[in-house]
Design a protein around this motif. Structure first.
Motif, mmCIF file in Angstrom:
data_model
loop_
_atom_site.group_PDB
_atom_site.id
_atom_site.type_symbol
_atom_site.label_atom_id
_atom_site.label_comp_id
_atom_site.label_asym_id
_atom_site.label_seq_id
_atom_site.Cartn_x
_atom_site.Cartn_y
_atom_site.Cartn_z
ATOM 1 N N GLY A 143 -32.235 36.608 41.060
ATOM 2 C CA GLY A 143 -30.668 36.672 41.200
ATOM 3 C C GLY A 143 -29.744 37.663 40.744
ATOM 4 N N TYR A 144 -30.798 38.673 40.127
ATOM 5 C CA TYR A 144 -30.186 39.993 39.594
ATOM 6 C C TYR A 144 -29.736 40.656 40.855
ATOM 7 N N LYS A 145 -30.300 40.527 41.982
ATOM 8 C CA LYS A 145 -30.282 41.315 43.068
ATOM 9 C C LYS A 145 -29.390 40.710 44.156
ATOM 10 N N LYS A 146 -28.889 39.741 43.911
ATOM 11 C CA LYS A 146 -27.983 38.768 44.839
ATOM 12 C C LYS A 146 -26.277 39.281 44.467
ATOM 13 N N ASN A 147 -25.563 39.051 45.497
ATOM 14 C CA ASN A 147 -24.208 39.114 45.511
ATOM 15 C C ASN A 147 -23.412 37.917 44.857
ATOM 16 N N LEU A 148 -22.724 38.087 43.771
ATOM 17 C CA LEU A 148 -22.307 37.099 42.963
ATOM 18 C C LEU A 148 -21.288 36.384 43.838
ATOM 19 N N LYS A 149 -20.456 37.033 44.253
ATOM 20 C CA LYS A 149 -19.332 36.361 45.263
ATOM 21 C C LYS A 149 -19.953 35.682 46.523
ATOM 22 N N ARG A 150 -21.185 36.182 46.989
ATOM 23 C CA ARG A 150 -21.691 35.370 47.925
ATOM 24 C C ARG A 150 -22.296 33.908 47.650
ATOM 25 N N VAL A 151 -23.068 34.146 46.347
ATOM 26 C CA VAL A 151 -23.530 33.038 45.759
ATOM 27 C C VAL A 151 -22.678 31.912 45.515
ATOM 28 N N LEU A 152 -21.644 32.387 44.857
ATOM 29 C CA LEU A 152 -20.644 31.382 44.361
ATOM 30 C C LEU A 152 -19.760 31.077 45.811
ATOM 31 N N ASN A 153 -19.739 31.529 46.551
ATOM 32 C CA ASN A 153 -18.925 31.199 47.935
ATOM 33 C C ASN A 153 -17.581 30.832 47.544
ATOM 34 N N GLU A 154 -16.832 31.585 46.835
ATOM 35 C CA GLU A 154 -15.632 31.348 46.461
ATOM 36 C C GLU A 154 -15.238 30.177 45.382
ATOM 37 N N ALA A 155 -16.292 29.870 44.890
ATOM 38 C CA ALA A 155 -16.153 28.814 44.038
ATOM 39 C C ALA A 155 -15.336 28.966 42.582
ATOM 40 N N LEU A 156 -14.959 30.149 42.216
ATOM 41 C CA LEU A 156 -14.370 30.254 40.959
ATOM 42 C C LEU A 156 -12.871 30.123 41.080
ATOM 43 N N PHE A 157 -12.253 29.623 40.128
ATOM 44 C CA PHE A 157 -10.773 29.408 40.061
ATOM 45 C C PHE A 157 -10.211 29.540 38.924
ATOM 46 N N ASP A 158 -8.891 29.541 38.794
ATOM 47 C CA ASP A 158 -8.501 29.832 37.525
ATOM 48 C C ASP A 158 -8.224 28.398 36.834
ATOM 49 N N ALA A 159 -8.438 28.367 35.364
ATOM 50 C CA ALA A 159 -8.454 27.222 34.560
ATOM 51 C C ALA A 159 -7.830 27.431 33.147
ATOM 52 N N THR A 160 -6.861 26.645 33.018
ATOM 53 C CA THR A 160 -6.170 26.722 31.595
ATOM 54 C C THR A 160 -6.813 26.090 30.467
ATOM 55 N N SER A 161 -8.007 25.452 30.834
ATOM 56 C CA SER A 161 -8.667 24.385 29.665
ATOM 57 C C SER A 161 -9.789 25.286 29.260
ATOM 58 N N ASP A 162 -9.630 25.180 27.706
ATOM 59 C CA ASP A 162 -10.857 25.704 27.012
ATOM 60 C C ASP A 162 -12.004 24.770 26.850
ATOM 61 N N GLU A 163 -12.111 23.742 27.164
ATOM 62 C CA GLU A 163 -12.850 22.666 27.054
ATOM 63 C C GLU A 163 -14.047 22.662 28.287
ATOM 64 N N MET A 164 -14.907 21.861 28.079
ATOM 65 C CA MET A 164 -16.096 21.950 28.959
ATOM 66 C C MET A 164 -15.538 20.931 30.271
ATOM 67 N N VAL A 165 -15.959 21.432 31.483
ATOM 68 C CA VAL A 165 -15.613 20.616 32.582
ATOM 69 C C VAL A 165 -16.777 20.140 33.205
ATOM 70 N N LYS A 166 -16.538 18.841 33.523
ATOM 71 C CA LYS A 166 -17.943 18.217 33.970
ATOM 72 C C LYS A 166 -17.537 17.902 35.664
ATOM 73 N N ILE A 167 -18.508 18.264 36.381
ATOM 74 C CA ILE A 167 -18.319 17.909 37.647
ATOM 75 C C ILE A 167 -19.329 17.074 38.343
ATOM 76 N N GLY A 168 -18.919 15.849 38.691
ATOM 77 C CA GLY A 168 -19.873 14.661 39.152
ATOM 78 C C GLY A 168 -19.895 14.690 40.319
ATOM 79 N N ARG A 169 -20.750 14.115 41.104
ATOM 80 C CA ARG A 169 -21.273 13.757 42.491
ATOM 81 C C ARG A 169 -20.805 15.223 43.176
ATOM 82 N N ALA A 170 -21.497 16.459 42.765
ATOM 83 C CA ALA A 170 -21.514 17.501 43.552
ATOM 84 C C ALA A 170 -22.608 17.762 44.748
ATOM 85 N N HIS A 171 -22.034 17.748 45.791
ATOM 86 C CA HIS A 171 -23.228 17.878 46.774
ATOM 87 C C HIS A 171 -23.592 19.170 47.223
ATOM 88 N N VAL A 172 -25.051 19.685 47.119
ATOM 89 C CA VAL A 172 -25.332 20.639 47.371
ATOM 90 C C VAL A 172 -25.876 21.042 48.618
#
Length: 75
Positions: free
Chosen positions: A46-75
């Motif tokens: 993974g050190y050689k992989k492009n982070l943006k390509r791996v995440l596929n734009e799955a990053l987003f701004d969040a105002t919470s400082d709590e843990m976020v749980k994502i359920g039923r995520a399909h891969v």
């Protein structure tokens, strides 16, 4: 990982086995140095992989400082 690096890792694992009193040429350990080198190759691939390509734009701004749980995520 190049073949030269893999050979060096294999040699180092063999040396470690000898240092702890094991015989790297015995049946149960013969392929262990190569397996360890292959494991390092996989675990660090993974050190050689492009982070943006791996995440596929799955990053987003969040105002919470709590843990976020994502359920039923399909891969």
């Amino acid at each position: 990982m190049g073949s030269k690096t893999k050979k060096e890792l294999t040699r180092l694992v063999e040396a470690q086995l000898k240092l702890i009193g094991e015989d790297p040429s015995r049946e149960g350990l013969r392929r262990t140095p190569l397996r360890v080198a292959q494991a390092f190759e996989f675990l660090t691939s993974g050190y050689k992989k492009n982070l943006k390509r791996v995440l596929n734009e799955a990053l987003f701004d969040a105002t919470s400082d709590e843990m976020v749980k994502i359920g039923r995520a399909h891969v």
